[in-house]
Each structure stands twice: as C-alpha cells, then as structure tokens.
Write a protein that holds these residues in place. Structure first.
Motif, PDB file in Angstrom:
ATOM      1  N   LEU A   9      48.671  51.596  41.328  1.00 15.89           N
ATOM      2  CA  LEU A   9      47.367  51.764  41.962  1.00 15.89           C
ATOM      3  C   LEU A   9      46.554  50.477  41.885  1.00 15.89           C
ATOM      4  O   LEU A   9      45.851  50.111  42.832  1.00 15.89           O
ATOM      5  N   ALA A  10      46.646  49.795  40.749  1.00 12.49           N
ATOM      6  CA  ALA A  10      45.871  48.577  40.577  1.00 12.49           C
ATOM      7  C   ALA A  10      46.363  47.466  41.497  1.00 12.49           C
ATOM      8  O   ALA A  10      45.566  46.688  42.024  1.00 12.49           O
ATOM      9  N   ASP A  11      47.665  47.388  41.715  1.00 14.51           N
ATOM     10  CA  ASP A  11      48.185  46.374  42.630  1.00 14.51           C
ATOM     11  C   ASP A  11      47.719  46.627  44.061  1.00 14.51           C
ATOM     12  O   ASP A  11      47.440  45.689  44.811  1.00 14.51           O
ATOM     13  N   GLU A  12      47.632  47.898  44.443  1.00 16.29           N
ATOM     14  CA  GLU A  12      47.094  48.220  45.771  1.00 16.29           C
ATOM     15  C   GLU A  12      45.633  47.807  45.875  1.00 16.29           C
ATOM     16  O   GLU A  12      45.183  47.311  46.915  1.00 16.29           O
ATOM     17  N   LEU A  13      44.886  47.993  44.793  1.00 16.82           N
ATOM     18  CA  LEU A  13      43.479  47.609  44.789  1.00 16.82           C
ATOM     19  C   LEU A  13      43.305  46.115  45.000  1.00 16.82           C
ATOM     20  O   LEU A  13      42.474  45.675  45.788  1.00 16.82           O
ATOM     21  N   VAL A  14      44.089  45.316  44.311  1.00 15.84           N
ATOM     22  CA  VAL A  14      43.877  43.873  44.394  1.00 15.84           C
ATOM     23  C   VAL A  14      44.252  43.333  45.769  1.00 15.84           C
ATOM     24  O   VAL A  14      43.648  42.388  46.264  1.00 15.84           O
ATOM     25  N   GLN A  15      45.224  43.942  46.421  1.00 14.10           N
ATOM     26  CA  GLN A  15      45.548  43.504  47.779  1.00 14.10           C
ATOM     27  C   GLN A  15      44.354  43.709  48.717  1.00 14.10           C
ATOM     28  O   GLN A  15      44.027  42.857  49.530  1.00 14.10           O
ATOM     29  N   ALA A  16      43.702  44.868  48.568  1.00 17.44           N
ATOM     30  CA  ALA A  16      42.523  45.131  49.391  1.00 17.44           C
ATOM     31  C   ALA A  16      41.373  44.212  49.012  1.00 17.44           C
ATOM     32  O   ALA A  16      40.628  43.741  49.880  1.00 17.44           O
ATOM     33  N   ALA A  17      41.209  43.924  47.715  1.00 18.58           N
ATOM     34  CA  ALA A  17      40.125  43.043  47.283  1.00 18.58           C
ATOM     35  C   ALA A  17      40.335  41.626  47.793  1.00 18.58           C
ATOM     36  O   ALA A  17      39.386  40.944  48.191  1.00 18.58           O
ATOM     37  N   ILE A  18      41.579  41.167  47.806  1.00 18.14           N
ATOM     38  CA  ILE A  18      41.864  39.828  48.318  1.00 18.14           C
ATOM     39  C   ILE A  18      41.463  39.716  49.784  1.00 18.14           C
ATOM     40  O   ILE A  18      40.909  38.712  50.225  1.00 18.14           O
ATOM     41  N   ALA A  19      41.712  40.779  50.535  1.00 18.92           N
ATOM     42  CA  ALA A  19      41.424  40.741  51.964  1.00 18.92           C
ATOM     43  C   ALA A  19      39.941  40.929  52.275  1.00 18.92           C
ATOM     44  O   ALA A  19      39.458  40.420  53.283  1.00 18.92           O
ATOM     45  N   ALA A  20      39.208  41.647  51.409  1.00 17.93           N
ATOM     46  CA  ALA A  20      37.853  42.067  51.781  1.00 17.93           C
ATOM     47  C   ALA A  20      36.746  41.448  50.946  1.00 17.93           C
ATOM     48  O   ALA A  20      35.576  41.620  51.283  1.00 17.93           O
ATOM     49  N   GLU A  21      37.055  40.726  49.851  1.00 21.43           N
ATOM     50  CA  GLU A  21      36.006  40.249  48.951  1.00 21.43           C
ATOM     51  C   GLU A  21      36.133  38.738  48.717  1.00 21.43           C
ATOM     52  O   GLU A  21      36.608  38.306  47.666  1.00 21.43           O
ATOM     53  N   PRO A  22      35.713  37.940  49.669  1.00 23.56           N
ATOM     54  CA  PRO A  22      35.834  36.474  49.501  1.00 23.56           C
ATOM     55  C   PRO A  22      34.941  35.910  48.411  1.00 23.56           C
ATOM     56  O   PRO A  22      35.184  34.802  47.942  1.00 23.56           O
ATOM     57  N   ASP A  23      33.899  36.631  47.990  1.00 21.27           N
ATOM     58  CA  ASP A  23      32.997  36.113  46.965  1.00 21.27           C
ATOM     59  C   ASP A  23      33.422  36.508  45.553  1.00 21.27           C
ATOM     60  O   ASP A  23      32.677  36.270  44.601  1.00 21.27           O
ATOM     61  N   THR A  24      34.579  37.106  45.403  1.00 18.59           N
ATOM     62  CA  THR A  24      35.118  37.368  44.075  1.00 18.59           C
ATOM     63  C   THR A  24      35.957  36.169  43.663  1.00 18.59           C
ATOM     64  O   THR A  24      36.950  35.843  44.310  1.00 18.59           O
ATOM     65  N   VAL A  25      35.562  35.511  42.595  1.00 16.37           N
ATOM     66  CA  VAL A  25      36.217  34.266  42.208  1.00 16.37           C
ATOM     67  C   VAL A  25      37.517  34.524  41.471  1.00 16.37           C
ATOM     68  O   VAL A  25      38.540  33.913  41.753  1.00 16.37           O
ATOM     69  N   ILE A  26      37.506  35.448  40.503  1.00 14.99           N
ATOM     70  CA  ILE A  26      38.699  35.704  39.687  1.00 14.99           C
ATOM     71  C   ILE A  26      38.912  37.205  39.561  1.00 14.99           C
ATOM     72  O   ILE A  26      37.977  37.945  39.272  1.00 14.99           O
ATOM     73  N   PHE A  27      40.127  37.633  39.772  1.00 13.68           N
ATOM     74  CA  PHE A  27      40.594  38.962  39.412  1.00 13.68           C
ATOM     75  C   PHE A  27      41.786  38.748  38.488  1.00 13.68           C
ATOM     76  O   PHE A  27      42.836  38.321  38.931  1.00 13.68           O
ATOM     77  N   ALA A  28      41.662  39.024  37.218  1.00 19.07           N
ATOM     78  CA  ALA A  28      42.772  38.794  36.297  1.00 19.07           C
ATOM     79  C   ALA A  28      42.965  40.022  35.427  1.00 19.07           C
ATOM     80  O   ALA A  28      42.007  40.581  34.906  1.00 19.07           O
ATOM     81  N   CYS A  29      44.224  40.449  35.292  1.00 20.86           N
ATOM     82  CA  CYS A  29      44.552  41.579  34.424  1.00 20.86           C
ATOM     83  C   CYS A  29      45.505  41.101  33.349  1.00 20.86           C
ATOM     84  O   CYS A  29      46.473  40.393  33.632  1.00 20.86           O
ATOM     85  N   HIS A  30      45.231  41.471  32.117  1.00 16.42           N
ATOM     86  CA  HIS A  30      46.054  41.056  30.988  1.00 16.42           C
ATOM     87  C   HIS A  30      46.676  42.276  30.334  1.00 16.42           C
ATOM     88  O   HIS A  30      46.003  43.277  30.105  1.00 16.42           O
ATOM     89  N   GLU A  31      47.967  42.181  30.041  1.00 13.16           N
ATOM     90  CA  GLU A  31      48.594  43.149  29.164  1.00 13.16           C
ATOM     91  C   GLU A  31      48.433  42.657  27.726  1.00 13.16           C
ATOM     92  O   GLU A  31      48.480  41.460  27.457  1.00 13.16           O
ATOM     93  N   VAL A  32      48.254  43.592  26.808  1.00 13.94           N
ATOM     94  CA  VAL A  32      48.014  43.240  25.415  1.00 13.94           C
ATOM     95  C   VAL A  32      49.342  43.261  24.669  1.00 13.94           C
ATOM     96  O   VAL A  32      50.051  44.274  24.674  1.00 13.94           O
ATOM     97  N   VAL A  33      49.676  42.147  24.033  1.00 11.33           N
ATOM     98  CA  VAL A  33      50.923  42.056  23.285  1.00 11.33           C
ATOM     99  C   VAL A  33      50.890  43.048  22.124  1.00 11.33           C
ATOM    100  O   VAL A  33      49.940  43.080  21.338  1.00 11.33           O
ATOM    101  N   GLY A  34      51.919  43.874  22.052  1.00 12.60           N
ATOM    102  CA  GLY A  34      51.992  44.865  20.997  1.00 12.60           C
ATOM    103  C   GLY A  34      51.252  46.148  21.299  1.00 12.60           C
ATOM    104  O   GLY A  34      51.270  47.076  20.490  1.00 12.60           O
TER     105      GLY A  34
END
Length: 445
Positions: free
Chosen positions: A350-375
């Motif tokens: 679901l999150a990957d689908e969200l970011v594709q739409a955000a890339i296309a529709a939100e030019p004023d968003t500078v960074i979208f970053a998701c981190h997995e937590v080690v452990g």
C-alpha cells in the motif's frame, strides 16, 4: 407457493450482494472480506436450495446444501471475518483461521455423507427430524462458537469506542450489524422458525453482511490518482493533532540509503538540461528518491557553504528561482509505525502505491523516505520534508493519502507522530519547479 415467492427475490438479492462482495474482496485482498464472501456464498446457496425446494419439493441434496451453507459455513466464517478485522495479535487471527478451516472441512464431510432420516415434501425440513446426533452436534457447536465470537468482538469494540478509540468508533456500527446478522443466521437455520420467517431471517442476514462489509471498506474513486477528493467519509476531524489518524497513517517513501549522500542523489554541479522522462521510475525499496526529481539529470543551484542553515538555503533557492518568491521555512514530519505481525508485506504494498501517486501529484514534497528498523521487522519510520507549510497542508488533503490511511488501518498496531520544523542544517538550496512540462511532470532550473 408463498414460501417460494419469498425465497426467489431473497435468493436473487443474496446472489447480487455476493457477487459485489467477492469482486471487492478480490480487488482489495483483505482476509476479512474473503471470509465474509464465504458467508455470503453459504447464504446464497441455502436460499437457492430453499427456493427450489419450495417450488419443486425438497430432497436430500437440497437439504444438505441448505444446512451446509446457512447452518455451518455462514456463521463460522462470519465470526472468522469479524476476528480478522478487529484482532490486533497475529496469534489470535491464526488460531481463528486454523479453527474455522479445520472445523469447516470436517463438518462439511460429515454433513454431506451422514445418512438422513424421514421423508421430504414441499415444507421446510427440520434438522432435528432429519439428521442424526453427530451432524446436529457439529451444527450446534458452530452456532455456539459463532455467537460467542460475535458477541465478544462487538463488546470489545464497544469498550474501545467508549475509551475514545477512533478506529473502534468507526467500526462499531458495522460490527453491530454483522453481529445481528449472525443472530439471524442462527435463528433461521435451526428449524425453530416457520418457513417464511426463516427465509426473511436469512435474506436479511445476507443484506446485513453485505452492508456491514461495505461500511468497513474505504469508499473512494477507484482509479483515483487524479487529485480529486475521494468519497472516503474522512474529513479534517479524522486527523489527529499532527494531521494524521491515530492508527496506520502516514506517507510511504523509500528506504534509507546512507552510502549515497544527498549530493549523489539529487544535488551537485550544474549539468546540461535533459528532456523529461516519459514516466517516473517504479518505486523500489532500498532507493532514495525525491518526488520533485521527475526529469533525467535535472540541474540545481550550486549548494551553499556547509555553515548555511535551512533558512539560508530556502532564501538562496528563492533567489535562484527567478522570482518564484518561496521563502517559507521547510517543515516536515517523522512517523513511526509499529505493524501487526505478518502485515509487513501488505503495508509495504500500500505504501509503495502511495509514493507513486505522491511523486506524480506533489512537486513541493522534497523528501519521502521510509526506513526499516534493524532488528525490528515490524517497524517503519517515515521521514518527510516539505517545501513549506502550504505544501504540508496540500499533502494532507491528497486523495492518495486518504486512500492509504483508510486501507492501511488493519495492518498497524500503533503510530507515533513527531511534527518538526527544520532549524540549522547542512542542506543545498531547495529546487524551484518550473511549470509542468508536456509530460505532465515538474521541471527544475
């Protein structure tokens, strides 16, 4: 004949509702919708068997189908779907699935092969006069387990709703309707009601299951990534103080890539302007990209000295933007999600689908970053940076964000949101977008 006239429209209505729910379950791939689809199939088969039996006379196969659909599968899988919807521990959901599948298989075999007693006519057969002790015991066990599970789920949701749990408040009415459907199913399949009332009870149960299921499904424009507001039923009151709902909400970006600094990814010396790409690249976890970077090798202003602050960078970007006039300080948000066990893949999809739409529709968003937590495989940390408050506010109202919020609720156990405004930081100036190119993506100086 009256019984047949009642059974025919009830059957048609149940079949239509079953088709709609199965279609939605196959699209959303939600396990609770799949379970309720089995319930609807069982009710439809039972009503169809009743209609045929009242028209042409009952027989052993029709009675078996009616009992199998309404007395066994419908209540068991209705309770299973309820547990799948509200249970927050994977062990509970796993145990419910294990019991429902194993019990359904064993009981189905016995109900199909056990000898029947008595004769059949056009009146509704009574299970107590037709089955032996073992099938009746299995049916009684299914009804007891289903009623206990439905009542417990409804009570648990009511308690959470009384404690101002927003998600429980949203699900309280659908769960109450589904619990009522379970009562009607049990009442209509035990042989205690006259035939017309049994038909009405099962038909009403099918309608309640369908309606209750649709109340738990996010309603939106299906191919929505067009920037229009979807009919989700969410409004500004659906957000918490940080602008997000309390459970399972946020924005999906990309996994952190510390070995590729910002300079390698988006910034550097000015390069020759290239034609924009035909389409943004597909999102892949492990990458770090920026929603604004939609053209090949875009050119950016020279980075300021390391001593610059974010305000200096924004001011420099405004000066380099040829009158763009954007001087508001950059702002952002950190969101920590704790996922339910076994829901990581569904949440990431679901999150990957969200970011594709955000890339296309939100030019004023500078960074979208998701981190997995080690452990900690069930945790996701989102880091989001927006050009200014206006961009942040626009992001909160996006259709694709509301869709993600609604669909991800069943995958998240807890959410922690930290809203922030950048102070001193070593960042290059924020790029200033030009009007969209012919390909519909922002261009940059």
């Amino acid at each position: 004949m009256v019984d047949a006239l009642l059974a025919l429209p009830a059957t048609l209505g149940a079949l239509v509702a079953t088709g709609l729910l199965i279609s939605r379950a196959s699209k959303d791939r939600s396990l609770y919708l799949i379970a309720w689809s089995v319930t609807m199939v069982g009710l439809s088969l039972a009503l169809a068997a009743m209609a045929i039996g009242f028209l042409f006379g009952w027989a052993g196969p029709l009675f078996r189908v009616s009992e199998l659909g309404a007395a066994l599968l419908a209540p068991v899988w209705l309770a299973l779907g309820m547990i799948e919807l509200i249970a927050r521990y994977v062990q509970v959901r796993f145990a419910a699935w294990l019991f429902a599948v194993s019990y359904s298989v064993v009981a189905t075999v016995i109900l199909l092969v056990d000898p029947l007693r008595g004769s059949f006519g056009k009146s509704l057969p009574k299970p107590g006069d037709t089955y032996d002790a073992i099938p009746l015991l299995l049916v009684d066990g299914a009804h007891v387990v289903a009623v206990v599970a439905l009542v417990a789920c409804a009570a648990f949701t009511a308690v959470l709703a009384s404690k101002q749990d927003r998600e429980a408040g949203e699900l309280l009415i659908p769960i109450a309707l589904l619990a009522l459907a379970g009562v009607l199913i049990v009442s209509g399949s035990r042989g205690f009601l006259p035939a017309p009332l049994a038909i009405l009870a099962l038909g009403a149960a099918a309608g309640l299951v369908w309606y209750g299921a649709t109340r738990t499904i996010p309603v939106y424009a299906d191919e929505a990534y067009d920037g229009e507001e979807p009919a989700t039923g969410y409004d500004d009151e659906g957000y918490d103080d940080q602008g997000y709902d309390e459970r399972g909400r946020g924005d999906r970006g990309y996994a952190d890539a510390p070995d590729r600094g910002y300079a390698d990814q988006a910034y550097g010396a000015a390069a020759a302007e290239q034609a924009p790409a035909a389409a943004p690249p597909a999102a892949k976890r492990g990458d770090l990209r920026f929603p604004e970077q939609q053209v090949e090798e875009p050119r950016f202003a020279e980075p300021p000295s390391p001593s610059s602050t974010v305000d200096d960078a924004v001011a420099a970007a405004a000066a380099a933007g040829a009158g763009a006039g954007r001087t508001s300080a950059a702002c952002g948000q950190i969101t920590v999600y704790t996922l339910l066990d076994g829901r990581e893949e569904a949440f990431d999809r679901l999150a990957d689908e969200l970011v594709q739409a955000a890339i296309a529709a939100e030019p004023d968003t500078v960074i979208f970053a998701c981190h997995e937590v080690v452990g900690a495989p069930t945790q996701r940390i989102f880091y989001q940076l927006f050009r200014d408050e206006a961009a942040f506010a626009a992001h909160r109202g996006q259709a694709h964000l509301r869709r993600f919020m609604a669909e991800s609720r069943t995958h998240v156990l807890a959410t922690n949101v930290i809203e922030m405004r950048l102070g001193s930081a070593k960042l290059p100036p924020l790029p200033q977008p030009r009007p969209p190119s012919a390909h519909g993506v922002p261009d940059f100086p």
